[in-house]
Enzyme design. Structure first.
Site: not given
Ligand code: FPP
Length: 241
Positions: A21, A69
């Site tokens: 996250d 998502n």
């Molecule tokens: C949360 O950060 C992260 C995600 C919803 C997606 C995770 C995906 C990746 C790390 C990239 C792709 C993965 C692979 C396996 C190649 P957020 O966007 O919720 O952050 P925030 O809470 O700060 O808004």
């Protein structure tokens, strides 16, 4: 398994699950679009798989895309899909060299046919590898996983291949996407949030939780070791609550 790390003998968790996250906030701090955070985040995934493997972790499971998502802006969903696509492609080339087994959990049928094809190809190409097992939760939600498991069980009961009286916790586990995998010993969530967000709720019943304020794109091997040190400080009373 025990390892000496920084002069300390540490028990290495067999299975680590991670809620990655904070990509969006990391990008915002740099006045960049959220997608840039995901790009950096995906690079960290690769590094952490390598670090976990070096430390002796046998299973690493990450929450890459949740059933929730899809509600994000289209541009962000597209970036995530593109990153996953690139990652899978790259992995098909490298998984055997790295002796890594790759598995996907989640309802993959809602993903593009192209992505589904790559997932099947990758799982097939890597299934005989006996190094670290890297599991990606894609279009995954724990409630959805349990409902799908219940549907499959019900249809097996109807078909006569499963008897109602044989349904137990062990039977249920065999119908989950994680069938055959040990439950996580340690769950890490980055960025200061302390929620499960529908991630592996059945499998995390007895898992130790480690929360850190570090944002996912800043997570690294030293932070992973901190989480393992925390795990070692916990009094794990097997068989107790
Ligand atoms: C949360 O950060 C992260 C995600 C919803 C997606 C995770 C995906 C990746 C790390 C990239 C792709 C993965 C692979 C396996 C190649 P957020 O966007 O919720 O952050 P925030 O809470 O700060 O808004």
């Amino acid at each position: 398994m025990e390892r000496e790390i920084n002069g300390k003998i540490l028990t290495i968790p067999e299975h680590i699950a991670i809620i990655m996250d904070g990509n969006g906030r990391w990008a915002k701090k740099r006045l960049m679009p959220r997608s840039y955070g995901h790009v950096q985040g995906s690079k960290v995934v690769e590094k952490i798989i390598r670090s976990a493997g070096e430390l002796g972790v046998k299973y690493l499971t990450v929450y890459a895309f949740s059933t929730e998502n899809w509600k994000r802006p289209e541009e962000e969903v597209n970036t995530l899909m593109k990153l996953l696509n690139n990652y899978l492609e790259d992995c098909i080339k490298k998984c055997n060299k790295n002796n890594m087994r790759v598995k996907v959990i989640g309802e993959i049928h809602r993903l593009s046919p192209e992505l589904q094809k790559k997932i099947i190809e990758l799982e097939e190409a890597s299934k005989q590898n006996d190094g670290i097992q890297f599991t990606m939760a894609l279009n995954y939600g724990s409630r959805d996983e349990m409902v799908r498991a219940m549907r499959k069980m019900t249809s097996d009961v109807k078909a006569g291949t499963l008897k109602e009286e044989d349904i137990s916790e062990e039977t249920f586990e065999r119908y989950l996407d994680t069938a055959g995998m040990p439950d996580p010993d340690l769950m890490i969530r980055t960025s200061g949030e302390e929620r499960l967000s529908n991630f592996m709720m059945w499998q995390l019943a007895y898992t130790e939780f480690y929360f850190t304020d570090v944002l996912w794109p800043d997570f690294n091997k030293a932070e992973l070791i901190k989480a393992i040190e925390y795990f070692n400080g916990r009094d794990r009373r097997f068989g107790a609550v």
